[in-house]
Design a protein around this motif. Structure first.
Motif, PDB file in Angstrom:
ATOM      1  N   ALA A  30       0.843  -1.198   0.000  1.00  9.73           N
ATOM      2  CA  ALA A  30       0.000   0.000   0.000  1.00  9.73           C
ATOM      3  C   ALA A  30       0.879   1.248   0.000  1.00  9.73           C
ATOM      4  O   ALA A  30       1.986   1.238   0.553  1.00  9.73           O
ATOM      5  CB  ALA A  30      -0.900  -0.007   1.225  1.00  9.73           C
ATOM      6  N   PRO A  31       0.412   2.325  -0.617  1.00 14.38           N
ATOM      7  CA  PRO A  31       1.235   3.538  -0.664  1.00 14.38           C
ATOM      8  C   PRO A  31       1.393   4.171   0.715  1.00 14.38           C
ATOM      9  O   PRO A  31       0.505   4.086   1.565  1.00 14.38           O
ATOM     10  CB  PRO A  31       0.455   4.455  -1.604  1.00 14.38           C
ATOM     11  N   ILE A  32       2.539   4.803   0.933  1.00 17.29           N
ATOM     12  CA  ILE A  32       2.795   5.533   2.172  1.00 17.29           C
ATOM     13  C   ILE A  32       2.278   6.945   1.956  1.00 17.29           C
ATOM     14  O   ILE A  32       2.734   7.652   1.052  1.00 17.29           O
ATOM     15  CB  ILE A  32       4.303   5.548   2.485  1.00 17.29           C
ATOM     16  N   LEU A  33       1.311   7.358   2.782  1.00 18.34           N
ATOM     17  CA  LEU A  33       0.706   8.673   2.645  1.00 18.34           C
ATOM     18  C   LEU A  33       0.789   9.416   3.971  1.00 18.34           C
ATOM     19  O   LEU A  33       0.810   8.800   5.035  1.00 18.34           O
ATOM     20  CB  LEU A  33      -0.745   8.549   2.195  1.00 18.34           C
ATOM     21  N   PRO A  34       0.823  10.751   3.943  1.00 16.23           N
ATOM     22  CA  PRO A  34       0.914  11.515   5.190  1.00 16.23           C
ATOM     23  C   PRO A  34      -0.401  11.490   5.963  1.00 16.23           C
ATOM     24  O   PRO A  34      -1.480  11.319   5.399  1.00 16.23           O
ATOM     25  CB  PRO A  34       1.242  12.928   4.712  1.00 16.23           C
ATOM     26  N   ASP A  35      -0.292  11.670   7.288  1.00 23.39           N
ATOM     27  CA  ASP A  35      -1.476  11.713   8.149  1.00 23.39           C
ATOM     28  C   ASP A  35      -1.881  13.139   8.490  1.00 23.39           C
ATOM     29  O   ASP A  35      -3.049  13.406   8.745  1.00 23.39           O
ATOM     30  CB  ASP A  35      -1.218  10.931   9.439  1.00 23.39           C
ATOM     31  N   ASP A  36      -0.898  14.049   8.544  1.00 21.82           N
ATOM     32  CA  ASP A  36      -1.212  15.445   8.827  1.00 21.82           C
ATOM     33  C   ASP A  36      -0.290  16.346   8.009  1.00 21.82           C
ATOM     34  O   ASP A  36       0.757  15.909   7.540  1.00 21.82           O
ATOM     35  CB  ASP A  36      -1.084  15.736  10.329  1.00 21.82           C
ATOM     36  N   PRO A  37      -0.672  17.623   7.843  1.00 23.83           N
ATOM     37  CA  PRO A  37       0.101  18.501   6.961  1.00 23.83           C
ATOM     38  C   PRO A  37       1.483  18.885   7.485  1.00 23.83           C
ATOM     39  O   PRO A  37       2.311  19.369   6.724  1.00 23.83           O
ATOM     40  CB  PRO A  37      -0.792  19.735   6.810  1.00 23.83           C
ATOM     41  N   GLN A  95       3.627  16.744   8.898  1.00 25.50           N
ATOM     42  CA  GLN A  95       4.446  15.547   8.970  1.00 25.50           C
ATOM     43  C   GLN A  95       5.655  15.668   8.039  1.00 25.50           C
ATOM     44  O   GLN A  95       5.555  16.162   6.922  1.00 25.50           O
ATOM     45  CB  GLN A  95       3.598  14.331   8.584  1.00 25.50           C
ATOM     46  N   ASP A  96       6.816  15.233   8.525  1.00 23.60           N
ATOM     47  CA  ASP A  96       8.020  15.222   7.697  1.00 23.60           C
ATOM     48  C   ASP A  96       7.969  14.027   6.744  1.00 23.60           C
ATOM     49  O   ASP A  96       7.425  12.975   7.084  1.00 23.60           O
ATOM     50  CB  ASP A  96       9.272  15.114   8.562  1.00 23.60           C
ATOM     51  N   PRO A  97       8.549  14.178   5.566  1.00 24.84           N
ATOM     52  CA  PRO A  97       8.522  13.053   4.616  1.00 24.84           C
ATOM     53  C   PRO A  97       9.384  11.891   5.111  1.00 24.84           C
ATOM     54  O   PRO A  97      10.418  12.105   5.753  1.00 24.84           O
ATOM     55  CB  PRO A  97       9.078  13.648   3.325  1.00 24.84           C
ATOM     56  N   PRO A  98       8.969  10.674   4.833  1.00 21.31           N
ATOM     57  CA  PRO A  98       9.790   9.525   5.225  1.00 21.31           C
ATOM     58  C   PRO A  98      11.046   9.443   4.363  1.00 21.31           C
ATOM     59  O   PRO A  98      11.133  10.044   3.292  1.00 21.31           O
ATOM     60  CB  PRO A  98       8.869   8.329   4.989  1.00 21.31           C
ATOM     61  N   ARG A 148       7.198   9.656  -4.148  1.00 23.64           N
ATOM     62  CA  ARG A 148       7.553  10.800  -3.307  1.00 23.64           C
ATOM     63  C   ARG A 148       6.713  12.019  -3.686  1.00 23.64           C
ATOM     64  O   ARG A 148       6.228  12.741  -2.824  1.00 23.64           O
ATOM     65  CB  ARG A 148       9.036  11.130  -3.438  1.00 23.64           C
ATOM     66  N   ALA A 149       6.514  12.250  -4.980  1.00 22.68           N
ATOM     67  CA  ALA A 149       5.686  13.381  -5.419  1.00 22.68           C
ATOM     68  C   ALA A 149       4.250  13.204  -4.937  1.00 22.68           C
ATOM     69  O   ALA A 149       3.617  14.175  -4.502  1.00 22.68           O
ATOM     70  CB  ALA A 149       5.731  13.498  -6.936  1.00 22.68           C
ATOM     71  N   ARG A 150       3.715  11.989  -4.989  1.00 21.87           N
ATOM     72  CA  ARG A 150       2.367  11.735  -4.502  1.00 21.87           C
ATOM     73  C   ARG A 150       2.268  12.052  -3.017  1.00 21.87           C
ATOM     74  O   ARG A 150       1.302  12.656  -2.561  1.00 21.87           O
ATOM     75  CB  ARG A 150       1.964  10.285  -4.764  1.00 21.87           C
ATOM     76  N   TRP A 151       3.292  11.662  -2.240  1.00 21.87           N
ATOM     77  CA  TRP A 151       3.291  11.931  -0.804  1.00 21.87           C
ATOM     78  C   TRP A 151       3.212  13.437  -0.560  1.00 21.87           C
ATOM     79  O   TRP A 151       2.421  13.906   0.263  1.00 21.87           O
ATOM     80  CB  TRP A 151       4.563  11.346  -0.162  1.00 21.87           C
ATOM     81  N   HIS A 152       4.011  14.222  -1.271  1.00 20.76           N
ATOM     82  CA  HIS A 152       4.015  15.675  -1.082  1.00 20.76           C
ATOM     83  C   HIS A 152       2.702  16.311  -1.562  1.00 20.76           C
ATOM     84  O   HIS A 152       2.220  17.264  -0.940  1.00 20.76           O
ATOM     85  CB  HIS A 152       5.210  16.306  -1.798  1.00 20.76           C
ATOM     86  N   HIS A 153       2.116  15.801  -2.629  1.00 22.63           N
ATOM     87  CA  HIS A 153       0.826  16.320  -3.088  1.00 22.63           C
ATOM     88  C   HIS A 153      -0.266  16.049  -2.060  1.00 22.63           C
ATOM     89  O   HIS A 153      -1.108  16.911  -1.800  1.00 22.63           O
ATOM     90  CB  HIS A 153       0.442  15.720  -4.436  1.00 22.63           C
ATOM     91  N   TYR A 154      -0.253  14.870  -1.467  1.00 18.38           N
ATOM     92  CA  TYR A 154      -1.238  14.552  -0.443  1.00 18.38           C
ATOM     93  C   TYR A 154      -1.049  15.454   0.768  1.00 18.38           C
ATOM     94  O   TYR A 154      -2.014  15.909   1.371  1.00 18.38           O
ATOM     95  CB  TYR A 154      -1.137  13.082  -0.036  1.00 18.38           C
ATOM     96  N   ARG A 155       0.187  15.718   1.160  1.00 18.61           N
ATOM     97  CA  ARG A 155       0.446  16.591   2.310  1.00 18.61           C
ATOM     98  C   ARG A 155      -0.044  18.011   2.017  1.00 18.61           C
ATOM     99  O   ARG A 155      -0.641  18.659   2.880  1.00 18.61           O
ATOM    100  CB  ARG A 155       1.929  16.603   2.665  1.00 18.61           C
TER     101      ARG A 155
END
Length: 130
Positions: free
Chosen positions: A52-59, A61-64, A116-123
């Motif tokens: 499953a993709p790693i996604l942020p929980d709150d705005p 949060q630091d990137p993994p 990584r781009a998806r993670w930052h877009h979600y944040r």
């Protein structure tokens, strides 16, 4: 549905035909749809075995350190399939293996970069929603 049709037209050249008879058009469309089905099955198999993709929980949060990689997509499967089926047999073995390794490394880097781009877009979206 319209997006899927647009993707199929660009991926397997469904719209790149100039035929004069119905039989030729039918053969072209049948081969294009068979190609698309093969690529879709390859992408679906990779997606089922992909974590499953790693996604942020709150705005805030630091990137993994590693966001992982996205699953294989139909266009990426098409690129890799094209790489393995093109005429690279004329190359010396070292050049052939180097070319394949370079493309596989590029595909891996690209899929990690997209995760990584998806993670930052979600944040960023979480920050707008908060």
């Amino acid at each position: 549905m319209e997006d899927d049709f647009q993707d199929s037209k660009s991926t397997v050249s469904l719209d790149q035909t100039q035929v004069r008879r119905y039989r030729a058009w039918k053969r072209h469309v049948t081969m294009a749809m068979a190609d698309l089905a093969l690529l879709a099955v390859l992408a679906a198999i990779d997606k089922t075995s992909h974590p499953a993709p790693i996604l942020p929980d709150d705005p805030d949060q630091d990137p993994p350190a590693d966001c992982g990689a996205i699953a294989l997509t139909v266009p990426e499967a098409q690129r890799l399939f094209h790489l393995l089926t093109t005429r690279i047999c004329d190359l010396p073995p070292q050049a052939m293996s180097a070319r394949i390794a370079r493309h596989l490394n590029w595909s891996d880097w690209r899929r990690h970069h997209q995760a990584r781009a998806r993670w930052h877009h979600y944040r960023t979206r979480l920050a707008f929603d908060a």
